[in-house]
Design an enzyme around this catalytic site. Structure first.
Site, PDB file in Angstrom:
ATOM      1  N   HIS A 254     -28.771 -26.542  32.119  1.00 17.31           N
ATOM      2  CA  HIS A 254     -28.919 -27.187  33.426  1.00 17.31           C
ATOM      3  C   HIS A 254     -28.076 -26.421  34.444  1.00 17.31           C
ATOM      4  O   HIS A 254     -26.903 -26.728  34.665  1.00 17.31           O
ATOM      5  CB  HIS A 254     -28.460 -28.646  33.339  1.00 17.31           C
ATOM      6  CG  HIS A 254     -28.736 -29.449  34.571  1.00 17.31           C
ATOM      7  ND1 HIS A 254     -29.636 -30.498  34.599  1.00 17.31           N
ATOM      8  CD2 HIS A 254     -28.227 -29.392  35.821  1.00 17.31           C
ATOM      9  CE1 HIS A 254     -29.655 -31.043  35.802  1.00 17.31           C
ATOM     10  NE2 HIS A 254     -28.797 -30.380  36.574  1.00 17.31           N
TER      11      HIS A 254
ATOM     12  N   HIS B  40     -28.330 -24.556  38.429  1.00 17.50           N
ATOM     13  CA  HIS B  40     -29.065 -24.321  39.677  1.00 17.50           C
ATOM     14  C   HIS B  40     -28.975 -22.824  39.981  1.00 17.50           C
ATOM     15  O   HIS B  40     -28.268 -22.400  40.899  1.00 17.50           O
ATOM     16  CB  HIS B  40     -28.480 -25.172  40.801  1.00 17.50           C
ATOM     17  CG  HIS B  40     -28.578 -26.641  40.551  1.00 17.50           C
ATOM     18  ND1 HIS B  40     -29.638 -27.405  40.970  1.00 17.50           N
ATOM     19  CD2 HIS B  40     -27.750 -27.477  39.876  1.00 17.50           C
ATOM     20  CE1 HIS B  40     -29.463 -28.663  40.593  1.00 17.50           C
ATOM     21  NE2 HIS B  40     -28.320 -28.734  39.917  1.00 17.50           N
TER      22      HIS B  40
ATOM     23  N   GLY C  96     -27.502 -27.891  46.165  1.00 18.76           N
ATOM     24  CA  GLY C  96     -26.771 -28.532  47.258  1.00 18.76           C
ATOM     25  C   GLY C  96     -27.639 -28.862  48.454  1.00 18.76           C
ATOM     26  O   GLY C  96     -28.850 -29.003  48.355  1.00 18.76           O
ATOM     27  N   GLY C  97     -26.983 -28.950  49.608  1.00 24.58           N
ATOM     28  CA  GLY C  97     -27.672 -29.276  50.845  1.00 24.58           C
ATOM     29  C   GLY C  97     -27.462 -30.697  51.317  1.00 24.58           C
ATOM     30  O   GLY C  97     -27.891 -31.050  52.417  1.00 24.58           O
ATOM     31  N   GLU C  98     -26.776 -31.517  50.490  1.00 25.41           N
ATOM     32  CA  GLU C  98     -26.611 -32.915  50.889  1.00 25.41           C
ATOM     33  C   GLU C  98     -25.741 -33.082  52.136  1.00 25.41           C
ATOM     34  O   GLU C  98     -25.793 -34.112  52.799  1.00 25.41           O
ATOM     35  CB  GLU C  98     -25.989 -33.734  49.740  1.00 25.41           C
ATOM     36  CG  GLU C  98     -26.888 -33.912  48.536  1.00 25.41           C
ATOM     37  CD  GLU C  98     -26.602 -32.885  47.452  1.00 25.41           C
ATOM     38  OE1 GLU C  98     -26.901 -33.171  46.280  1.00 25.41           O
ATOM     39  OE2 GLU C  98     -26.084 -31.792  47.778  1.00 25.41           O
TER      40      GLU C  98
ATOM     41  N   HIS D   3     -26.110 -36.024  33.013  1.00 23.51           N
ATOM     42  CA  HIS D   3     -25.019 -36.664  33.765  1.00 23.51           C
ATOM     43  C   HIS D   3     -24.705 -38.054  33.197  1.00 23.51           C
ATOM     44  O   HIS D   3     -24.228 -38.928  33.931  1.00 23.51           O
ATOM     45  CB  HIS D   3     -25.343 -36.805  35.263  1.00 23.51           C
ATOM     46  CG  HIS D   3     -25.944 -35.610  35.914  1.00 23.51           C
ATOM     47  ND1 HIS D   3     -25.555 -34.316  35.641  1.00 23.51           N
ATOM     48  CD2 HIS D   3     -26.928 -35.496  36.861  1.00 23.51           C
ATOM     49  CE1 HIS D   3     -26.261 -33.468  36.372  1.00 23.51           C
ATOM     50  NE2 HIS D   3     -27.095 -34.161  37.110  1.00 23.51           N
TER      51      HIS D   3
ATOM     52  N   ASP E 222     -24.291 -28.039  34.998  1.00 19.51           N
ATOM     53  CA  ASP E 222     -24.702 -28.293  36.386  1.00 19.51           C
ATOM     54  C   ASP E 222     -24.209 -27.159  37.283  1.00 19.51           C
ATOM     55  O   ASP E 222     -23.878 -27.356  38.446  1.00 19.51           O
ATOM     56  CB  ASP E 222     -24.175 -29.642  36.894  1.00 19.51           C
ATOM     57  CG  ASP E 222     -24.972 -30.196  38.057  1.00 19.51           C
ATOM     58  OD1 ASP E 222     -26.082 -29.680  38.318  1.00 19.51           O
ATOM     59  OD2 ASP E 222     -24.498 -31.130  38.719  1.00 19.51           O
TER      60      ASP E 222
END
Length: 390
Positions: free
Chosen positions: A61, A63, A68-70, A224, A285
Site C-alpha cells: 500500500h 502512493h 494527499g491533497g486534503e 488502517h 501507506d
C-alpha cells in the site's frame, strides 16, 4: 552473473539455519547448506557471516505517484523515489491512489509502476481510488483487471470515513462482484483494498456484503485497522472469522496519543488472540498524507507516510514484543505476496525472484538489498538510484 551469499542465517521466512543462496538471471537458483559447486564465471561471493537473509519486503500500500491533497494543492505529496523504497528493504510494491481521483488517475499510477520496474524493482497497482463508482482506464474494474497486466486489485476504496463517497451496500457489492470476476478471468487476486476510517460502522459494511452475497471475506483487505481501539477490536474478530487485516506502519506521535494501535503491539495482540500470521500484513501507506483534522472535520496539518516505517515495526515486534523473527517477517513478505498473488515473491526459494534483504544480526537494520538478483543497497545505502535522484 552469479551471486553467492555464503554463511548467512536463513529466514525464508521460515527459519532454516545457516546456509547459502545462489542467484543468477534474476532468480534464486539454489538454497542450502555449503554450496557444492566450483567457482562459477563472473561469480560475486558475499560473506553473510553475522547477517540474516530474509525475503525482499512487499509493501502492499504505497502512493507511488504521490497522494494527499486534503489541505489544498500545496499538500499534494511527491512520488516515491527508488532509493526510499530499496533502502527500506522494499523490492516489491503495490501502488494505490487515494482521496484525489481528479488530479491523480489510474494511468498516472500505472506509468509510475512501470517506471519503478524499469529502475529495477517489482511494482504493481490497484485500479480505482477512494470513491465509488471507481475511475478506471478501460471503463470497468473487470476490464482493467483482465486486460491490464499490472493491475492486481482495486482500491483503496474508502468506507467509514468522512472523505469517502459514502458508498451504499449495493455499490460496494457490485464493485466486489466485478473485482471477483475480473480477478478470476485475469488470473489476479482481484482483492479490494478497503481504506478504513474512524466512522462508527467499523467493518460492518464488508460483513454485510459477505453475509448477503456469494462473495467471501478474502475478496477484501481492510487497511488502517489499527487506526483506533474500537476498529482494532473489530479487526481481531474479523481476522478470527477468516478475514485478512492490514496494519499501517506510518504514524505520528499525535496519532498514537489519540489511540492508534502501534503495529508491533497490534501484531502481538492479533497473534495472541488466535489470528494466524497468514492473515496479517503490514503496509506503510508510503507517500500518503497523514492529515490532521479537528472535531468538525477541518484540515489542521499534514505529515507523510514512508516505506521506511515497515522494518522498525517488525524489529519492535521481535525485540519488544518477543515475536519470533520468522513469524514477524511474514507480515511484510509472504503474507502480502499471497494476498495480492504476486508470483515469485515473498519467499526465499529456488525458482523465486532474487529478492533478498540482508539484515545486521545485532540490530536487524538493513545492510544489503537485492532485487531480481541485482544489488540495490550496500551497507545501508542505495548503490542504484532512480533516474532523477542525485
Amino acid at each position: 552473473m552469479f551471486t553467492l551469499i555464503k554463511n548467512v542465517e536463513l529466514y525464508c521466512p521460515n527459519k532454516l539455519g545457516v546456509g547459502d543462496i545462489l542467484m543468477a538471471g534474476g532468480k534464486i537458483v539454489w538454497v542450502g547448506n555449503s554450496f557444492p559447486g566450483r567457482d562459477l564465471p563472473n561469480m560475486d561471493v558475499i560473506d553473510g557471516t553475522g547477517k540474516i537473509a530474509v525475503p525482499g519486503f512487499v509493501d502492499g500500500h504505497v502512493h507511488i505517484a504521490g497522494g494527499g491533497g486534503e489541505g489544498g494543492f500545496s499538500s499534494r505529496t511527491p512520488e516515491a523515489a527508488l532509493s526510499d523504497l530499496t533502502e527500506a528493504g522494499v523490492t516489491s510494491v503495490v501502488g494505490v491512489l487515494g482521496t484525489d481521483s481528479t488530479c491523480r488517475y489510474p494511468g498516472e499510477l500505472l506509468a509510475k509502476a512501470r517506471s519503478l520496474r524499469e529502475e529495477g524493482i517489482s511494482a504493481w497497482a490497484l485500479t480505482g481510488s477512494y470513491e465509488i463508482p471507481v475511475k478506471t482506464l478501460m471503463g470497468s474494474v473487470k476490464d482493467d483487471l483482465i486486460l491490464i497486466d499490472l493491475f492486481v486489485g482495486v482500491g483503496e476504496v474508502a468506507i467509514s470515513d468522512h472523505r469517502s463517497s459514502q458508498p451504499t451496500f449495493e455499490e460496494l457489492s457490485k464493485l466486489a462482484a466485478s473485482a471477483h470476476v475480473g480477478g478470476m478471468i485475469g488470473g489476479k487476486s482481484g482483492v479490494i483494498n478497503v481504506h478504513m476510517g474512524d466512522g462508527p460502522a467499523l467493518l460492518s459494511p464488508i460483513r454485510k456484503v459477505v453475509e448477503t452475497t456469494e462473495l467471501g471475506l478474502g475478496q477484501f483487505l481492510p487497511t488502517h485497522v489499527n487506526r483506533n481501539p474500537d476498529l482494532f477490536e473489530d479487526a481481531i474478530e474479523y481476522g478470527l472469522s477468516g478475514g485478512q487485516v492490514d496494519l499501517t506502519t506510518s504514524t505520528t506521535p499525535q496519532f498514537l496519543e489519540e489511540g492508534e494501535v502501534k503495529c508491533s503491539q497490534g501484531l502481538k495482540r492479533l497473534l495472541d488472540s488466535g489470528v494466524p500470521a497468514e492473515r496479517i500484513s503490514f503496509s506503510s501507506d508510503g507517500q500518503g498524507s497523514l492529515p490532521f483534522f479537528d472535531s468538525d472535520g477541518a484540515f489542521t496539518g499534514l505529515s507523510i507516510g514512508t516505506s521506511r516505517s515497515l522494518l522498525p515495526e517488525v524489529r519492535d515486534s521481535v525485540l519488544q514484543e518477543g515475536i519470533p523473527l520468522e513469524t514477524a517477517v511474514q507480515v511484510i513478505t509472504s503474507t502480502p505476496a499471497s494476498i495480492y498473488r504476486l508470483p515469485g515473491k515473498g519467499r526465499i526459494a529456488e525458482g523465486n525472484d532474487g529478492d533478498v534483504v540482508l539484515l545486521n544480526r545485532d540490530d536487524l537494520s538493513v545492510d544489503s538489498v537485492f532485487a531480481m538478483g541485482r544489488k540495490m543497497v550496500q551497507a545501508g545505502k542505495a548503490v542504484v538510484k532512480g533516474k532523477f535522484e542525485r
